[in-house]
Design an enzyme around this catalytic site. Sequence first.
Site, PDB file in Angstrom:
ATOM      1  N   GLU A   1       0.822  -1.214   0.000  1.00 28.95           N
ATOM      2  CA  GLU A   1       0.000   0.000   0.000  1.00 28.95           C
ATOM      3  C   GLU A   1       0.854   1.260   0.000  1.00 28.95           C
ATOM      4  OE1 GLU A   1      -2.939  -0.313  -0.772  1.00 28.95           O
ATOM      5  OE2 GLU A   1      -3.267  -2.429  -0.307  1.00 28.95           O
TER       6      GLU A   1
ATOM      7  N   HIS B   1       1.517   2.171  -3.526  1.00 27.51           N
ATOM      8  CA  HIS B   1       0.435   2.951  -4.124  1.00 27.51           C
ATOM      9  C   HIS B   1       0.502   4.407  -3.670  1.00 27.51           C
ATOM     10  CE1 HIS B   1      -1.586  -0.349  -6.007  1.00 27.51           C
ATOM     11  NE2 HIS B   1      -1.929  -0.954  -4.886  1.00 27.51           N
TER      12      HIS B   1
ATOM     13  N   HIS C   1       3.305   6.328  -5.235  1.00 29.12           N
ATOM     14  CA  HIS C   1       2.941   6.583  -6.633  1.00 29.12           C
ATOM     15  C   HIS C   1       2.034   7.813  -6.717  1.00 29.12           C
ATOM     16  CE1 HIS C   1       1.371   4.582 -10.628  1.00 29.12           C
ATOM     17  NE2 HIS C   1       1.996   5.723 -10.843  1.00 29.12           N
TER      18      HIS C   1
END
Length: 601
Positions: A390, A393, A396
Amino acid sequence: MSTLKSREEMNELYTWDLTSMYADDAAQEADAEAVKAMFPKLAEFSGKLAEGPEVLADALDLIGETARKMSNVYVYAHLKNDQDATNSTYQEMYAKATQLYGQFGETIAYFEPELNTIPEATLTQFIEENDRLKHYQQHLDNMVRGRAHVLPQEQELLLAQASEVFQGASNTFGVLNNADLVFPTITDEEGKEVQLTHSLYSKFLESSDRRVRKETFEKFYSVYDQFKNTMASILSTNIKVNNYDAKVHKFESARQAALFTNNIPESVYDTLVDTVNKRLDLLHRYVGLRKELLGLEDLEMYDMYTPLLGDAPIKMTYEEAKSITLEALAPLGEEYLAIMREAFEDRWIDLYENKGKRSGAYSSGTYDSKPYILMNWQDNVNWLYTLVHELGHSAHSYLTHKNQPYTYGSYSIFLAEIASTTNENLLTAYLLDKYEDPQVRLYIINHFLDGMKGTVYRQTQFAEFEHFMYQSDAAGQPLTQQFLSDNYRELNRKYYGEAVNSDSEIALEWSRIPHFYYNYYVFQYATGFSAATAFSKAILEGQEGALDKYLGYLKAGRSQYPIDIIKTAGLDMTQSDYIDAALDVFEQRLNEFEALLKENK
């Protein structure tokens, strides 16, 4: 008996800080009203887009401004609702935010149909004459390529007005699965009575006590068995909605429509399924090894998640996991590590399970917010992997927001899983480098093999079944629970082979998978993991320019189409070689695992 704490009883230090989005609920409600006030201004552009480049640029600017504010309203509501789905205040706030999104869609339903009445030559001229429109060139190109699939304005408006109705099946499943289903109690390894939850189900399936695994599996699925007809009806309705939407928009299938959004060729999907199917022998080999090592005459699906070597030789607290995360991700450089430290220190993460909290884990946020992370932490290696996943993510999102304007300040789902699973691969490499103890190494390799089984093989299995469901519905086949269960059982048997018993409650697995409501989402876990294998290998080997190219992908947002972004980073995902390369790594680690077992008998 062990019971969960209420939300109010949770330690604030381990909850996310949403005050950076809104100081209080009243501030969110004020922004919701502000969004509503923008709708009449948006409507004024209807019928005027072709008047000139300035008008078109003004319309795009206002749409972006409204969408940006509205996303804050919506995400705050969904985060609040997910932290406790039993809280009626946030149920209402989330429902209102969902309605607002529908109203926004209704208000701008004219935009794409009207844009597509502007001749391409005229639109090109508009862009050349206006600097603001040059900023929107990729965005406009993405809209224009869908000209053939945009309906007349009146028809798009009707569909937009029904958006809340179309989301009903998915929302119903979410409420039923997360808030209303009550699971039985089981007796854990220590003889304590514990009520099952989604999170504890996963934990107890990893137990080295087979009685606990069996009781967990059977009692958990007894609830889905009780509601199997309801679940089939809800899932069937969701599939019918997406098939209908694809049909009216002149797509050949729901899959074509779903992949068209990000300009992904359907061949990418088929290549994944075909490539993985050709190498199911590796999974069968691993399942056979599992049966042998566990010493079982009859291997059951509830035996598929327990470590092959018994209890984990390493456990870790959350504090230990944070240190390992920073060390494992060091190859990504200081810029990346600074983001990780900020995540830990600035309360991005909602860590522990509480009553009513959404199951699983995810990363979510807006262009203006922190990239928040929902977790349901347990002190084990699986949740360490979930944490770095996570964080991938969230990093990102963070880098995209910092390097792209709002128009391109998000990324496609197709690209999302690459960032998260690259982190997982780096963690595996770090742990194997850190620990020389054969038992620890065996455990880590076992975890990798199970992860590959779950991410590449299992998600491809889901993808194959999802496409089968859509095709069956499109052909007029009623998706009854019996039809779904019979076919899921056979698909499970194909993937896992004859070494494991598929004639069990596993036939009902389709009834509890949230991703089947995400419209052709799951295949991207498998393609993402495979691409991540290539990127992590290049970074760890110190290949020239590999890290800069990878960070460039993380910063690219939607400035190009996803396939092109990855090509710029050095990988062609239209081919099968990157999937085969990932399966090669699975085979290599399986060989190493078998060799270590022989050496340490």
